[in-house]
Write a protein that holds these residues in place. Structure first.
Motif, mmCIF file in Angstrom:
data_model
loop_
_atom_site.group_PDB
_atom_site.id
_atom_site.type_symbol
_atom_site.label_atom_id
_atom_site.label_comp_id
_atom_site.label_asym_id
_atom_site.label_seq_id
_atom_site.Cartn_x
_atom_site.Cartn_y
_atom_site.Cartn_z
ATOM 1 N N UNK A 177 0.812 -1.224 0.000
ATOM 2 C CA UNK A 177 0.000 0.000 0.000
ATOM 3 C C UNK A 177 0.846 1.275 0.000
ATOM 4 N N UNK A 178 2.065 1.184 0.577
ATOM 5 C CA UNK A 178 2.913 2.378 0.642
ATOM 6 C C UNK A 178 3.408 2.791 -0.749
ATOM 7 N N UNK A 179 3.287 1.877 -1.708
ATOM 8 C CA UNK A 179 3.744 2.175 -3.067
ATOM 9 C C UNK A 179 2.624 2.649 -3.991
ATOM 10 N N UNK A 180 1.394 2.691 -3.486
ATOM 11 C CA UNK A 180 0.264 3.025 -4.353
ATOM 12 C C UNK A 180 0.360 4.456 -4.887
ATOM 13 N N UNK A 181 0.626 5.414 -4.000
ATOM 14 C CA UNK A 181 0.702 6.815 -4.442
ATOM 15 C C UNK A 181 1.830 7.027 -5.453
ATOM 16 N N UNK A 182 3.087 6.593 -5.167
ATOM 17 C CA UNK A 182 4.131 6.764 -6.176
ATOM 18 C C UNK A 182 3.844 6.005 -7.466
ATOM 19 N N UNK A 183 3.157 4.855 -7.363
ATOM 20 C CA UNK A 183 2.822 4.095 -8.574
ATOM 21 C C UNK A 183 1.831 4.876 -9.434
ATOM 22 N N UNK A 184 0.848 5.493 -8.803
ATOM 23 C CA UNK A 184 -0.132 6.295 -9.552
ATOM 24 C C UNK A 184 0.560 7.465 -10.241
ATOM 25 N N UNK A 185 1.462 8.125 -9.530
ATOM 26 C CA UNK A 185 2.183 9.251 -10.128
ATOM 27 C C UNK A 185 3.040 8.783 -11.312
ATOM 28 N N UNK A 186 3.682 7.628 -11.153
ATOM 29 C CA UNK A 186 4.526 7.102 -12.229
ATOM 30 C C UNK A 186 3.687 6.749 -13.455
ATOM 31 N N UNK A 187 2.551 6.113 -13.235
ATOM 32 C CA UNK A 187 1.671 5.741 -14.348
ATOM 33 C C UNK A 187 1.132 6.989 -15.042
ATOM 34 N N UNK A 188 0.776 8.000 -14.264
ATOM 35 C CA UNK A 188 0.277 9.252 -14.843
ATOM 36 C C UNK A 188 1.333 9.908 -15.726
ATOM 37 N N UNK A 189 2.618 9.732 -15.361
ATOM 38 C CA UNK A 189 3.701 10.339 -16.147
ATOM 39 C C UNK A 189 4.119 9.476 -17.337
ATOM 40 N N UNK A 190 3.458 8.337 -17.515
ATOM 41 C CA UNK A 190 3.727 7.518 -18.696
ATOM 42 C C UNK A 190 4.525 6.257 -18.458
ATOM 43 N N UNK A 191 4.838 5.967 -17.204
ATOM 44 C CA UNK A 191 5.613 4.768 -16.908
ATOM 45 C C UNK A 191 4.696 3.563 -16.674
ATOM 46 N N UNK A 192 5.322 2.395 -16.691
ATOM 47 C CA UNK A 192 4.630 1.153 -16.362
ATOM 48 C C UNK A 192 5.173 0.678 -15.022
ATOM 49 N N UNK A 193 4.291 0.273 -14.119
ATOM 50 C CA UNK A 193 4.721 -0.047 -12.756
ATOM 51 C C UNK A 193 4.245 -1.440 -12.342
ATOM 52 N N UNK A 194 5.197 -2.248 -11.925
ATOM 53 C CA UNK A 194 4.873 -3.546 -11.349
ATOM 54 C C UNK A 194 5.698 -3.708 -10.081
ATOM 55 N N UNK A 195 5.088 -4.229 -9.027
ATOM 56 C CA UNK A 195 5.792 -4.423 -7.768
ATOM 57 C C UNK A 195 6.986 -5.347 -7.935
ATOM 58 N N UNK A 196 7.934 -5.250 -7.017
ATOM 59 C CA UNK A 196 9.161 -6.040 -7.119
ATOM 60 C C UNK A 196 8.889 -7.528 -7.237
ATOM 61 N N UNK A 197 7.930 -8.013 -6.477
ATOM 62 C CA UNK A 197 7.603 -9.442 -6.536
ATOM 63 C C UNK A 197 7.087 -9.828 -7.913
ATOM 64 N N UNK A 198 6.349 -8.909 -8.544
ATOM 65 C CA UNK A 198 5.791 -9.180 -9.869
ATOM 66 C C UNK A 198 6.885 -9.141 -10.927
ATOM 67 N N UNK A 199 7.731 -8.115 -10.858
ATOM 68 C CA UNK A 199 8.803 -7.953 -11.846
ATOM 69 C C UNK A 199 9.696 -9.187 -11.896
ATOM 70 N N UNK A 200 9.991 -9.750 -10.729
ATOM 71 C CA UNK A 200 10.885 -10.907 -10.675
ATOM 72 C C UNK A 200 10.278 -12.131 -11.359
#
Length: 207
Positions: free
Chosen positions: A106-129
């Motif tokens: 949950x602590x990553x939700x706000x930065x993830x939303x900001x990153x997605x809004x700026x055009x990035x793709x975001x997946x949690x560390x567990x997902x990326x691996x």
């Protein structure tokens, strides 16, 4: 920034609304509780980011994502779930969702939303691996067959790492406009829709 929240647990939806609206530039115009709500509320509010659960009773977040992205290809959807289910991850990637996070992050939700809004793709560390091992590889694949040259391949690799156009430009000493032009060429040559699909394509064909 307008953010739509869809979660079948009213307490979770309310908690997410509280977390997001603590940010001065975030506004939650509405909350829904299943995929059908997501589709209708998206059409009504056209949010900057849609934050949505996956497992819901009437229509899943994945089915809702597919319907929304068909009608609104530029929709920014961040899927939030308690399950790091392999099938969900693959489907979300192939659909074109901009992010996939576990609710416990949950602590990553706000930065993830900001990153997605700026055009990035975001997946949690567990997902990326998990991504490289989940996506099936295609044997004897050559980017040259698609007329993808070395610079374009560099950009594809950096997109797969989750870098934004600005970050890619800085890394490769290019202008953002040049990176956008390269990305447009890549999408055209590979017949893909957006940078998320570029990342999926890269992992599918990674040697």
């Amino acid at each position: 920034m307008n953010i739509l929240i869809i979660d079948d647990d009213c307490l979770v939806a309310g908690a997410l609304k509280t977390i997001l609206e603590a940010e001065k530039d975030f506004h939650v115009p509405a909350c829904g509780h299943d995929g059908t709500d997501a589709v209708s509320l998206y059409r009504e509010h056209r949010p900057d980011v849609l934050l949505m659960d996956i497992r819901m009773k009437e229509m899943s977040g994945l089915d809702a994502s597919a319907e929304i992205l068909k009608e609104f290809p530029d929709a920014r959807i961040l899927l939030l779930t308690t399950f790091s289910d392999d099938e969900y991850i693959i489907k979300s990637l192939k659909l074109g969702a901009k992010g996939y996070l576990l609710k416990q992050d949950y602590q990553n939700i706000v930065p993830a939303i900001r990153a997605i809004f700026s055009g990035q793709t975001v997946f949690g560390n567990e997902i990326v691996s998990k991504i490289p091992s989940l996506l099936q590889q295609t044997p004897s694949f050559h980017y040259e067959d698609f007329d993808i040259h070395d610079r374009e391949l560099e950009i594809i690799e950096l997109i797969a790492e989750g870098l934004s156009n600005k970050e890619i430009a800085s890394r490769l000493y290019l202008s953002e406009g040049t990176v956008r032009n390269y990305l447009s060429s890549i999408l055209d040559k590979l017949e893909l829709r957006d940078r998320t699909q570029v990342a999926v394509f890269y992992y599918q064909h990674k040697a």
